[in-house]
Design a protein around this motif. Structure first.
Motif, mmCIF file in Angstrom:
data_model
loop_
_atom_site.group_PDB
_atom_site.id
_atom_site.type_symbol
_atom_site.label_atom_id
_atom_site.label_comp_id
_atom_site.label_asym_id
_atom_site.label_seq_id
_atom_site.Cartn_x
_atom_site.Cartn_y
_atom_site.Cartn_z
ATOM 1 N N CYS A 84 0.801 -1.257 -0.010
ATOM 2 C CA CYS A 84 0.051 -0.259 -0.041
ATOM 3 C C CYS A 84 0.989 1.296 0.147
ATOM 4 O O CYS A 84 1.927 1.311 0.710
ATOM 5 N N ALA A 85 0.605 2.127 -0.777
ATOM 6 C CA ALA A 85 1.162 3.493 -0.833
ATOM 7 C C ALA A 85 1.245 4.093 0.428
ATOM 8 O O ALA A 85 2.165 4.926 0.590
ATOM 9 N N CYS A 93 0.181 2.643 3.589
ATOM 10 C CA CYS A 93 0.393 1.725 4.905
ATOM 11 C C CYS A 93 1.716 0.876 4.731
ATOM 12 O O CYS A 93 1.971 0.274 5.693
ATOM 13 N N GLY A 94 2.238 1.009 3.622
ATOM 14 C CA GLY A 94 3.568 0.007 3.428
ATOM 15 C C GLY A 94 2.980 -1.394 3.164
ATOM 16 O O GLY A 94 2.025 -1.767 2.610
ATOM 17 N N THR A 95 3.841 -2.350 3.663
ATOM 18 C CA THR A 95 3.200 -3.848 3.712
ATOM 19 C C THR A 95 2.354 -4.235 4.444
ATOM 20 O O THR A 95 2.665 -4.161 5.808
ATOM 21 N N VAL A 96 1.278 -4.774 4.202
ATOM 22 C CA VAL A 96 0.396 -4.998 4.853
ATOM 23 C C VAL A 96 -0.021 -6.520 4.713
ATOM 24 O O VAL A 96 -0.382 -6.757 3.557
ATOM 25 N N PRO A 97 -0.410 -7.378 5.817
ATOM 26 C CA PRO A 97 -0.829 -8.605 5.582
ATOM 27 C C PRO A 97 -2.215 -8.741 5.154
ATOM 28 O O PRO A 97 -3.242 -7.925 5.479
ATOM 29 N N VAL A 98 -2.645 -9.712 4.245
ATOM 30 C CA VAL A 98 -4.016 -10.037 3.880
ATOM 31 C C VAL A 98 -4.901 -10.551 5.169
ATOM 32 O O VAL A 98 -4.112 -11.264 5.879
ATOM 33 N N ASP A 99 -6.080 -10.097 5.216
ATOM 34 C CA ASP A 99 -6.942 -10.622 6.430
ATOM 35 C C ASP A 99 -7.066 -12.217 5.920
ATOM 36 O O ASP A 99 -7.151 -12.705 5.119
ATOM 37 N N GLU A 100 -7.198 -12.673 7.275
ATOM 38 C CA GLU A 100 -7.542 -14.169 7.276
ATOM 39 C C GLU A 100 -8.611 -14.611 6.628
ATOM 40 O O GLU A 100 -8.481 -15.650 5.775
ATOM 41 N N ALA A 101 -9.451 -13.883 6.741
ATOM 42 C CA ALA A 101 -10.801 -14.217 6.103
ATOM 43 C C ALA A 101 -10.886 -14.043 4.789
ATOM 44 O O ALA A 101 -11.617 -14.650 3.856
ATOM 45 N N PRO A 126 -4.425 -7.544 -14.081
ATOM 46 C CA PRO A 126 -5.003 -6.444 -13.239
ATOM 47 C C PRO A 126 -6.082 -7.296 -11.981
ATOM 48 O O PRO A 126 -5.958 -6.595 -10.951
ATOM 49 N N GLU A 127 -6.739 -8.191 -12.571
ATOM 50 C CA GLU A 127 -7.672 -8.901 -11.519
ATOM 51 C C GLU A 127 -6.920 -9.419 -10.471
ATOM 52 O O GLU A 127 -7.488 -9.480 -9.344
ATOM 53 N N PHE A 128 -5.815 -9.733 -10.698
ATOM 54 C CA PHE A 128 -4.976 -10.391 -9.450
ATOM 55 C C PHE A 128 -4.232 -9.293 -8.688
ATOM 56 O O PHE A 128 -4.257 -9.228 -7.446
ATOM 57 N N ILE A 129 -3.620 -8.435 -9.342
ATOM 58 C CA ILE A 129 -2.542 -7.388 -8.633
ATOM 59 C C ILE A 129 -3.422 -6.235 -8.097
ATOM 60 O O ILE A 129 -3.301 -5.636 -6.996
ATOM 61 N N ASN A 130 -4.222 -5.740 -8.404
ATOM 62 C CA ASN A 130 -5.287 -4.743 -7.967
ATOM 63 C C ASN A 130 -6.117 -5.042 -6.936
ATOM 64 O O ASN A 130 -6.904 -6.129 -6.821
ATOM 65 N N CYS A 131 -5.880 -4.637 -5.730
ATOM 66 C CA CYS A 131 -6.922 -4.837 -4.581
ATOM 67 C C CYS A 131 -6.994 -3.774 -3.750
ATOM 68 O O CYS A 131 -6.576 -2.454 -4.081
ATOM 69 N N CYS A 187 -6.107 0.265 5.232
ATOM 70 C CA CYS A 187 -6.707 1.682 5.194
ATOM 71 C C CYS A 187 -7.897 1.726 3.971
ATOM 72 O O CYS A 187 -8.814 2.920 3.865
ATOM 73 N N GLY A 188 -7.994 0.710 3.153
ATOM 74 C CA GLY A 188 -9.340 0.680 2.358
ATOM 75 C C GLY A 188 -8.715 1.199 1.065
ATOM 76 O O GLY A 188 -9.927 1.403 0.240
#
Length: 881
Positions: free
Chosen positions: A454-455, A457-465, A488-493, A498-499
């Motif tokens: 994230c630009a 928050c930096g490196t952020v772990p994926v939510d376990e859910a 794009p479907e894979f990389i963009n999230c 922070c959403g």
């Protein structure tokens, strides 16, 4: 008591039909399926290192799985609840390379290969629980790998840092060390660069002491060679960090080095730093030649072994650092053999006492000062030729070392620690050869690392859910960079924190990660609620017998041990080690044939393309069938595609049957030694199987419509007693060989001997028929461990329910020999033999010996001596004879 029907006659040995019939039967009745339900039976978890789905089995696979299968079948017969699972180590570079070459998605290629290899494995008659099968490239498996990664990230056991890698500037991809050929990318041919990129690491070094100490618990259960390799790889060293200070402009800093021999610090004549080190980069800005050299250092492999073999080259930076004891200036060089990713990226050069430093110092005319001497080596040091000149810390002492002169090496180390400690320029420390495990791979076909960049928050772990992060499976890579970056479907999230829009990590896991925990997953392979079901793990783990090639003795086993310990600390499993016992199988070797080409390369030929030239019974040469011209008979080497000396197991199975192939691979050499393949040697085991078939067939004909009664042990002839003794000796030998010594080759010899005894046994009455029946049942029961198709088929023909077969029960009374054969000599020459009861008195022995026809005619004079050697011989010394 049992009765054989009149329609049990055996036709000719048709191994193809027999093997296909038995395999279908095992499948239909789910013969080898296991459950996780509690059982009164003791358990045995038998595991082979699972295969990479390359598409075809090789003889190494056959040997590996045959070893595990014999032991699995043995423990089932002994009454154990045995689990022998199978899965597929399905991610990795070969699938990606195949995809590039064949323009096919790695997923499609992989699953086609799995289907093919599963069929090949089943053709071997392995007693595998296929209900537990999985492939590591499925989200159902790697979801839990991602979940564990997140748990370790929370605990600080995962971190991200720059790492030096091989970079192909044309394909824009990281290359494995084996993909660098003569300094160039294997595919593009571009000169490879060293590049620092961010990578994820497991802090395996936090477990270094435990990984080292727990090797003691495996002594006697793992091969000594493997334990030694693990010990050396971890490489615990007690030493000292020393700080050489330096100043650049108005800024001061320290150049920190680690050494296991601080007693040599007074012999430092230079310091060497990596091309990426701040001092090297500073010097490069001031000097174009140094800048060019640093650029050159970024080319070539980063493999430790390659660096060790490469020529050691360097350049003087013109900078100096201050010696922590003498205060003198020490020149700083940039050198190609120092990597920034190892330690601090700096080493101290002590040429008189390090071979690499000695080579470097002689190359560049740097001082070589001997500072360690042995009491018996005074004055003999020659700085022109390298020699080991260390001694140990007890026998060595310091010379040419100012304040350290005359001190033993041990006392000098203590003195150095005192001096640098007082100046705050060093301290005693422990270092490991073991490095933290870099698990990032800049490739497509692997488990996605569950992190988001994230630009804000930096490196952020994926939510376990949101697990699993699923890898797209319809991608056809072209070898130029990581294709995930272009999806794009894979990389963009969105950022889980922070959403805001963010990008998914495109690095995938090192495939060692998947193979580090598959043994535990087999306990509950299809559980979609948790990584490991603890009750199932407690039933089966640890693996009772692990079987695989010694080439995996370091990294795979080390990583698997690490994973088990972190899973234990997460409460997923119990116990400290994953594999209670390890058998490292030997490689399968075969001969090679080749011609040398004009450019120095070699063209290899398959054995079936060659005619051997014989000189009597000796091979004197070889020719190529196609042109009749000579070829060179090469070394006997590990089977490989590149040498065209591999043997296709499927072809051998079609020619001889799976039972013969299994017997051959296990009988020819001890399991932990190399096996030299010979097509002609297959005939021996094949003839043995056919002899068993004939012998049992004749027995079935003889007992047709007869009832086999119990053996009347009190009324047995000598030959019947001998056969019973041989039967139960074989039972005892094989039980010990498999249950205690893991000696898998010698039982085959014992079975061959027993079969010969049975074949030569002539039945005189119903009691002897029962003795032969007992021997045949024992033979087939034990043979079915090795050759399960023919063994179980013949047992079934004898009316035995093969689902209930137990290892033969040893009758120790049958081992007792109540008669012995004694030799009778007259004047030192053997004149007769006689069977006598054990314990017969000497007078009776002498009387019966004299009565032998072959002896009596030589006793023509006075008997001067009568000698009885108990249980061996009777000797007469006769005058005038």
């Amino acid at each position: 008591m049992s009765k054989i029907s009149s329609d049990s006659h055996l036709d000719n040995y048709d191994f193809s039909t027999i093997e296909r019939t038995l395999q279908q039967q095992w499948d239909s009745d789910k013969r080898y399926h296991t459950t996780n339900e509690p059982s009164d039976k003791p358990t045995r978890y038998m595991l082979s290192m699972f295969p990479y789905p390359s598409g075809k089995l090789h003889m190494g696979h056959v040997r590996n799985y045959a070893i595990t299968d014999v032991l699995s079948r043995y423990y089932r017969q002994k009454g154990y609840d045995v689990m022998q699972p199978m899965g597929w180590d399905a991610f990795g570079l070969p699938a990606e390379n195949a995809a590039i070459a064949n323009a096919v998605a790695p997923a499609k290629w992989t699953f086609q290969n799995i289907d093919n290899m599963r069929t090949q494995l089943k053709a071997l008659g392995l007693s595998i629980d296929w209900s537990r099968e999985f492939a590591t490239c499925t989200p159902e498996y790697y979801r839990w790998e991602q979940w564990l990664f997140l748990q370790l990230y929370k605990k600080g056991l995962v971190y991200k840092k720059l790492a030096t890698v091989n970079w192909d500037p044309v394909d824009n991809t990281v290359l494995a060390n084996e993909q660098v050929v003569d300094g160039r990318g294997w595919r593009s041919g571009a000169i490879v660069e060293k590049r620092d990129i961010p990578m994820y690491y497991f802090k395996i070094t936090d477990y270094a002491d435990e990984l080292l100490d727990d090797l003691k618990t495996l002594e006697g259960h793992w091969p000594k060679q493997v334990l030694s390799m693990q010990h050396n790889w971890i490489g615990k060293s007690r030493g000292m960090e020393l700080d050489f200070t330096y100043t650049l402009g108005e800024q001061s800093d320290v150049l920190r080095v680690f050494t296991t021999r601080p007693d040599t610090v007074m012999g430092v004549s230079y310091l060497a730093v990596a091309a990426e080190h701040p001092l090297a980069q500073y010097a490069a800005k001031q000097n174009e030649a140094i800048a060019q050299f640093c650029a050159e250092c970024k080319q070539g492999s980063v493999a430790e072994a390659d660096l060790a073999k490469a020529e050691k080259v360097g350049m003087d930076t013109g900078l100096f650092a201050t010696h922590p004891i003498t205060g003198e200036n020490v020149p700083v060089w940039v050198a190609n053999y120092v990597l920034m990713s190892y330690g601090s990226g700096a080493v101290m050069g002590v040429p008189a006492h390090d071979e690499r430093d000695f080579e470097f110092a002689n190359k560049y005319g740097l001082p070589i000062t001997q500072v360690i001497d042995w009491s018996d080596k005074q004055g003999q040091y020659d700085s022109r030729e390298w020699q080991e000149w260390y001694g140990d810390k007890e026998t060595g002492h310091c010379i040419n070392s100012d304040v350290l002169d005359g001190l033993s090496s041990a006392d000098a180390i203590a003195k150095v620690e005192e001096i640098v400690g007082a100046k705050n320029l060093g301290k005693a420390t422990i270092q490991y050869r073991l490095r933290d495990w870099g698990v990032s791979r800049q490739r497509y076909w692997g488990c996605p690392i569950p992190m988001v960049n994230c630009a804000y928050c930096g490196t952020v772990p994926v939510d376990e859910a949101d697990l699993p992060v699923v890898l797209p499976t319809d991608v056809i890579p072209d070898g130029r960079g990581n294709p995930l970056k272009n999806i794009p479907e894979f990389i963009n999230c969105t950022c889980p924190k922070c959403g805001q829009p963010a990008e998914r990590e495109t690095d995938t896991f090192d495939t060692f990660v998947e193979s580090s925990w598959y043994a535990q997953r087999f306990a509950s392979p299809h559980d979609d609620t948790q990584m490991i079901d603890r009750a199932a793990a407690d039933k089966w783990l640890p693996v009772d017998q692990y079987v695989g090639g010694v080439e995996h003795a370091v990294l795979h086993l080390l990583y698997a041990r690490f994973f088990h310990k972190v899973m234990r600390d997460e409460g997923l499993v119990s116990g400290d080690e994953p594999f209670a016992n390890l058998l490292a199988q030997g490689m399968v070797l075969a001969g090679t044939y080749y011609r040398e080409n004009a450019d120095g390369s070699k063209s290899y030929y398959f054995p079936h393309e060659i005619d051997l030239v014989m000189n009597g019974t000796e091979v004197s040469g070889a020719t190529l069938k196609a042109d009749g011209k000579p070829v060179i008979i090469g070394k006997i080497e590990k089977m490989s595609k590149s040498k065209n000396n591999g043997v296709d197991p499927q072809e051998i199975i079609e020619q001889y049957g799976a039972d013969t192939v299994r017997l051959y691979t296990l009988f020819t050499a001890p399991a932990d030694q190399t096996l030299e393949w010979s097509d002609s040697a297959l005939k021996g085991p094949h003839n043995f199987v056919k002899k068993v078939w004939r012998t049992v067939g004749e027995h079935i004909d003889a007992i047709s419509n007869k009832t086999i009664g119990d053996i009347d042990k009190a009324n047995l002839s000598k030959v019947a007693k001998d056969l019973r003794r041989k039967t139960h000796e074989t039972i005892a030998k094989i039980d010990v060989s498999l249950g205690e010594h893991l000696a898998l080759n010698t039982p085959v010899s014992s079975l061959m001997e027993l079969c010969n005894e049975i074949a030569s046994f002539e039945v005189a009455n119903d009691n002897e028929l029962a003795v032969r029946h007992e021997a045949i049942l024992a033979l087939l029961t034990m043979l079915s461990l090795y050759a399960p198709h023919v063994g179980e088929y013949l047992l079934d023909a004898l009316g035995i329910d093969t689902r209930m077969v137990a290892f033969p029960v040893l009758d120790e009374t049958a081992l007792v020999n109540d008669t012995i054969t004694m030799v009778v000599q007259v004047n030192g020459k053997v004149r007769g033999k006689m069977e006598v009861a054990v314990g017969t008195d000497n007078d009776t022995l002498i009387r019966e010996a004299k009565a032998l026809e072959g002896v009596a005619k030589f006793i023509t004079g006075d008997i001067k001596k009568e000698i009885v050697v108990p249980n061996k011989l009777i000797s007469f010394v006769v005058a005038g004879a």
